[in-house]
Design a protein around this motif. Structure first.
Motif, PDB file in Angstrom:
ATOM      1  N   ALA A  32       0.816  -1.222   0.000  1.00 39.32           N
ATOM      2  CA  ALA A  32       0.000   0.000   0.000  1.00 39.32           C
ATOM      3  C   ALA A  32       0.844   1.265   0.000  1.00 39.32           C
ATOM      4  O   ALA A  32       0.400   2.311  -0.501  1.00 39.32           O
ATOM      5  CB  ALA A  32      -0.935  -0.004   1.208  1.00 39.32           C
ATOM      6  N   ARG A  35       1.268   2.915  -3.523  1.00 33.23           N
ATOM      7  CA  ARG A  35       0.119   3.254  -4.362  1.00 33.23           C
ATOM      8  C   ARG A  35       0.109   4.684  -4.868  1.00 33.23           C
ATOM      9  O   ARG A  35      -0.493   4.975  -5.898  1.00 33.23           O
ATOM     10  CB  ARG A  35      -1.172   2.967  -3.588  1.00 33.23           C
ATOM     11  N   GLU A  36       0.757   5.590  -4.166  1.00 33.28           N
ATOM     12  CA  GLU A  36       0.773   6.985  -4.611  1.00 33.28           C
ATOM     13  C   GLU A  36       2.164   7.421  -5.074  1.00 33.28           C
ATOM     14  O   GLU A  36       2.414   8.612  -5.214  1.00 33.28           O
ATOM     15  CB  GLU A  36       0.251   7.884  -3.493  1.00 33.28           C
ATOM     16  N   LEU A  41       5.554   3.092  -9.583  1.00 35.14           N
ATOM     17  CA  LEU A  41       4.534   2.362 -10.324  1.00 35.14           C
ATOM     18  C   LEU A  41       4.867   2.297 -11.811  1.00 35.14           C
ATOM     19  O   LEU A  41       4.679   1.261 -12.460  1.00 35.14           O
ATOM     20  CB  LEU A  41       3.166   3.016 -10.118  1.00 35.14           C
ATOM     21  N   CYS A 175      -4.926   6.812  -6.033  1.00 31.35           N
ATOM     22  CA  CYS A 175      -4.257   5.859  -5.134  1.00 31.35           C
ATOM     23  C   CYS A 175      -4.134   4.486  -5.797  1.00 31.35           C
ATOM     24  O   CYS A 175      -4.382   3.450  -5.174  1.00 31.35           O
ATOM     25  CB  CYS A 175      -5.015   5.767  -3.817  1.00 31.35           C
ATOM     26  N   ALA A 176      -3.731   4.485  -7.075  1.00 29.91           N
ATOM     27  CA  ALA A 176      -3.519   3.255  -7.847  1.00 29.91           C
ATOM     28  C   ALA A 176      -4.746   2.356  -7.844  1.00 29.91           C
ATOM     29  O   ALA A 176      -4.649   1.135  -7.845  1.00 29.91           O
ATOM     30  CB  ALA A 176      -2.301   2.495  -7.329  1.00 29.91           C
ATOM     31  N   TRP A 178      -7.271   2.297  -5.520  1.00 29.21           N
ATOM     32  CA  TRP A 178      -7.821   1.947  -4.215  1.00 29.21           C
ATOM     33  C   TRP A 178      -8.617   3.081  -3.581  1.00 29.21           C
ATOM     34  O   TRP A 178      -9.024   2.993  -2.413  1.00 29.21           O
ATOM     35  CB  TRP A 178      -6.701   1.489  -3.282  1.00 29.21           C
TER      36      TRP A 178
END
Length: 201
Positions: A32, A35-36, A41, A175-176, A178
């Protein structure tokens, strides 16, 4: 549209197995904290070891090879096999992808497809398949089932929660995958968690 039910694919000879608790095993590190982090990513997405699955409505887009089905692909495989052109918007790829997490050293992503019907009509080796049918038929590796269940759940949440429950404005995936944020009122929306307990009697 080609939508596979339980009888649309057959179990490959010699590969029968007891599915058991098909969705109980989940080896994914949700990661997690990444994710940002858009830079990380992007690097993971470009890595050839990363894998992507494609979800349309309540089904997985799978590639058929004789009696087997595949639902996880590298980016280069998607380019070679065909759906890359309509599935991935490379100019805004991270905005369209859900980061499921990491399994060992490989990142897993999900692409939410808004349209696949026209493309499927002319590509018979691809089809939309129900996850339950894939699981009970032993057509996907058991290690992949929990990841596919998460992908399907998140994809359906995005497809059905496109507007803000507070003000009615269109929300944006963040947030990818989420979280969905409302640019109008600033509210954040998160996927619902439904605890489930399975018992054997």
């Amino acid at each position: 549209m080609k939508d596979a039910g339980a009888g649309s694919l057959k179990q490959a000879p010699g590969e029968g197995r007891d599915v058991g608790f098909a969705f109980a095993y989940d080896a994914i590190d949700r990661a997690a904290h990444l994710r940002e982090n858009a830079d990380v990513l992007a690097l993971m997405l470009a890595d050839e070891s990363s894998r992507l699955c494609l979800v349309h409505k309540d089904s997985l887009l799978v590639h058929r090879n004789e009696d087997k089905a595949r639902a996880l692909f590298s980016m280069s495989e998607l380019r070679t096999l065909g759906p890359h052109a309509f599935a991935i918007n490379e100019s805004a790829s991270l905005c369209d992808l859900i980061f499921l997490g990491r399994r060992e050293s490989a990142a897993l992503f999900c692409v939410v497809l808004n349209s696949a019907d026209e493309w499927l009509a002319s590509n018979s080796e691809w089809m939309l398949a129900d996850l339950r049918a894939l699981a009970t038929g032993g057509l996907l590796a058991q290690d992949d089932l929990a990841a596919m269940a998460s992908a399907k759940s998140l994809a359906q949440w995005h497809q059905s929660h496109g507007v803000c429950a507070h003000c009615g404005a269109r929300t944006q995936m963040t947030c990818a995958g989420w979280r969905r944020d409302c640019p109008a009122c600033g509210k954040s929306h998160f996927p619902r968690t439904d605890p489930v307990v399975s018992m054997m009697v």
